[in-house]
Design an enzyme around this catalytic site. Structure first.
Site, short mmCIF file in Angstrom:
data_model
loop_
_atom_site.label_atom_id
_atom_site.label_comp_id
_atom_site.label_asym_id
_atom_site.label_seq_id
_atom_site.Cartn_x
_atom_site.Cartn_y
_atom_site.Cartn_z
N GLY A 8 50.07 58.45 68.45
CA GLY A 8 48.65 58.69 68.17
C GLY A 8 48.48 59.70 67.05
O GLY A 8 47.53 60.48 67.03
N GLY A 11 45.19 60.25 64.68
CA GLY A 11 43.91 60.66 65.26
C GLY A 11 43.50 62.05 64.83
O GLY A 11 44.16 62.70 64.00
N ASP A 34 51.52 55.35 65.17
CA ASP A 34 50.15 54.99 65.57
C ASP A 34 50.03 53.48 65.46
O ASP A 34 50.98 52.80 65.05
CB ASP A 34 49.12 55.71 64.67
CG ASP A 34 47.78 55.91 65.38
OD1 ASP A 34 47.14 54.90 65.75
OD2 ASP A 34 47.37 57.07 65.57
N ILE A 53 51.82 51.96 71.95
CA ILE A 53 52.57 52.61 73.02
C ILE A 53 52.60 51.76 74.31
O ILE A 53 53.40 52.03 75.21
CB ILE A 53 52.07 54.06 73.27
CG1 ILE A 53 52.92 54.78 74.33
CG2 ILE A 53 50.61 54.08 73.65
CD1 ILE A 53 54.40 54.82 74.04
N TYR A 141 37.57 58.44 81.71
CA TYR A 141 38.44 59.33 80.92
C TYR A 141 38.86 60.53 81.78
O TYR A 141 40.06 60.85 81.87
CB TYR A 141 37.66 59.78 79.69
CG TYR A 141 38.33 60.82 78.82
CD1 TYR A 141 39.51 60.52 78.13
CD2 TYR A 141 37.76 62.08 78.65
CE1 TYR A 141 40.10 61.47 77.30
CE2 TYR A 141 38.35 63.03 77.81
CZ TYR A 141 39.51 62.72 77.15
OH TYR A 141 40.10 63.66 76.31
P1 NAD Z 1 41.70 60.16 68.55
O1 NAD Z 1 40.94 59.05 69.19
O2 NAD Z 1 41.17 60.80 67.32
O3 NAD Z 1 43.19 59.69 68.23
C1 NAD Z 1 43.92 58.90 69.10
C2 NAD Z 1 44.92 58.11 68.28
O4 NAD Z 1 45.66 57.28 69.18
C3 NAD Z 1 44.23 57.19 67.26
O5 NAD Z 1 44.78 57.39 65.98
C4 NAD Z 1 44.55 55.80 67.79
O6 NAD Z 1 44.75 54.83 66.76
C5 NAD Z 1 45.83 56.04 68.57
N1 NAD Z 1 46.03 55.01 69.58
C6 NAD Z 1 45.12 54.41 70.37
N2 NAD Z 1 45.69 53.48 71.14
C7 NAD Z 1 47.01 53.51 70.84
C8 NAD Z 1 48.12 52.76 71.29
N3 NAD Z 1 47.99 51.79 72.20
N4 NAD Z 1 49.34 53.05 70.78
C9 NAD Z 1 49.48 54.01 69.84
N5 NAD Z 1 48.46 54.73 69.35
C10 NAD Z 1 47.23 54.48 69.84
O7 NAD Z 1 41.94 61.26 69.68
P2 NAD Z 1 42.20 62.82 69.49
O8 NAD Z 1 40.89 63.47 69.47
O9 NAD Z 1 43.15 63.04 68.40
O10 NAD Z 1 42.85 63.15 70.89
C11 NAD Z 1 44.25 63.20 71.06
C12 NAD Z 1 44.54 63.55 72.51
O11 NAD Z 1 43.95 64.82 72.81
C13 NAD Z 1 43.94 62.56 73.51
O12 NAD Z 1 44.85 62.42 74.59
C14 NAD Z 1 42.69 63.24 73.99
O13 NAD Z 1 42.35 62.86 75.29
C15 NAD Z 1 43.09 64.70 73.93
N6 NAD Z 1 41.93 65.57 73.79
C16 NAD Z 1 41.22 65.58 72.62
C17 NAD Z 1 40.10 66.39 72.53
C18 NAD Z 1 39.26 66.42 71.27
O14 NAD Z 1 38.20 67.08 71.27
N7 NAD Z 1 39.69 65.77 70.19
C19 NAD Z 1 39.72 67.20 73.62
C20 NAD Z 1 40.45 67.12 74.79
C21 NAD Z 1 41.58 66.33 74.86
C1 AKB Z 2 35.66 64.16 74.54
O1 AKB Z 2 34.53 64.59 74.28
O2 AKB Z 2 35.89 63.10 75.15
C2 AKB Z 2 36.85 65.00 74.12
C3 AKB Z 2 37.27 65.88 75.24
C4 AKB Z 2 36.59 67.16 75.48
O3 AKB Z 2 38.18 65.54 75.96
N1 AKB Z 2 36.49 65.73 72.95
#
Ligand code: NAD
Ligand code: AKB
Length: 316
Positions: A8, A11, A34, A53, A141
């Protein structure tokens, strides 16, 4: 030097984590992966593999080809997108984690997997939410993250898998766009302000949520992964905090730079999700166990976002 695979990596978080890990560990030692055929430009300087994945054979082939010893598993469906297809969100979020944890049993030294403030729910104490408390998530989620936390602890206790995790708040950065969460407004608002547009917020003006600047999130992740295993006393997932604010408060901080900037409010289905989450988080366990400290508050976040976005909005 352990070779690292990031799942990922294109992302919002993965882009910046990949960049930082490559600075620290050497570009060739950090393999980004990714769904996309090609990496986004910001991480095109180093090894990249197209990987879904959910494809176990492809995952194991990459682990073998590079002799991967650490996996950062970031791929997930986030809160708002998850509500549009709950079955798919559950399948991706859970099955992919179990696949990575299983690999941890025989061929990995360390795994990182992020959780979220979404593990909390309407019955959770809202202010200074403790590490251990009532957890009643009501989004797919949040349910998947809570179940994931239990699986992480299970694999650590039953099989000794060194898996580490943080419950991130909403993450805000200027390099990559967010991927379908409830806290995304706090990134979108900067793009609108800098473009000279008004912003219609999908949350109400007084919705207080915990947030964090991306540099702090990346630092916390690497600090946790680098600390001695003995310091990691929470094997589900650590509470993590930096700042909390409302849409009204961030708008007024932005107005210090753009006095004509206007925000209006039109709450949609994401309001109910936000209302079920904490307003602030007690992260004293992370601070005491492995020395977590944040650097960015609302003012520093706003200054940094505006200074960088003005010159470097990168859309791929
Ligand atoms: P994002 O959606 O920006 O990125 C996720 C990436 O995963 C994308 O590039 C997507 O193409 C890739 N992806 C999706 N399905 C896939 C698959 N089957 N195989 C391989 N890659 C795949 O998410 P993010 O904001 O970068 O979040 C990353 C992690 O952090 C997540 O687990 C999310 O739950 C966690 N998280 C993020 C936040 C936030 O505010 N961004 C907050 C809390 C937790
Ligand atoms: C969302 O809003 O889903 C994420 C998170 C807080 O996990 N940014």
């Amino acid at each position: 030097m352990d070779k690292i695979l990031i799942i990922g990596a294109c992302g919002q978080l993965g882009t910046e984590l990949t960049q930082r890990l490559r600075e620290l560990k050497g570009t060739e030692n950090v393999i980004a992966s990714d769904l996309r055929d090609e990496p986004i430009k910001l991480i095109a300087d180093g090894p990249y593999e197209k990987l879904d994945i959910m494809d176990k054979d492809a995952f194991h082939a990459i682990l073998g080809r590079y002799n991967i010893k650490q996996v950062y598993h970031l791929a997930a469906v986030l809160s708002a997108k998850g509500e549009q297809n709950p079955q798919f969100a559950w399948k991706l979020n859970m099955e992919s984690l179990l696949l990575v944890l299983e690999a941890g049993r025989d061929r990995l030294n360390k795994i990182y997997w992020p959780s979220s403030i979404a593990v909390f729910g309407p019955d959770t104490p809202k202010e200074n939410t403790p590490q251990n408390t009532v957890m009643s998530p009501n989004t797919v989620y949040g349910i998947s993250k809570l179940a994931g936390e239990r699986w992480c602890e299970y694999y650590f206790e039953k099989y000794g898998v060194d898996v580490r995790s943080l419950r991130y708040p909403g993450l805000i950065g200027y390099k990559a766009l967010p991927g379908g969460g409830t806290t995304d407004y706090a990134v979108d608002i900067f793009h609108k302000a800098i473009a000279g547009d008004d912003y219609e917020c999908f949350l109400s003006e007084n919705t207080m949520l915990p947030m964090m600047y991306m540099d702090d999130a990346v630092k916390a992740t690497i600090d946790l992964m680098e600390t001695d295993a003995a310091n990691v006393k929470v094997r589900s997932s650590y509470n993590l905090a930096a700042m909390s604010f409302t849409p009204k408060e961030i708008a007024s901080e932005i107005q210090k730079h753009y006095p004509d900037f206007k925000i209006t409010y039109k709450p949609d289905f994401r309001q109910k999700i936000a209302d079920s989450w904490p307003g602030s988080i007690d992260d004293s366990a992370a601070r005491n166990n492995w020395g977590w400290q944040h650097n960015f508050g609302l003012k520093e976040l706003t200054n940094t976002m505006i200074a960088n976005l003005k010159d470097t909005i990168v859309f791929d």
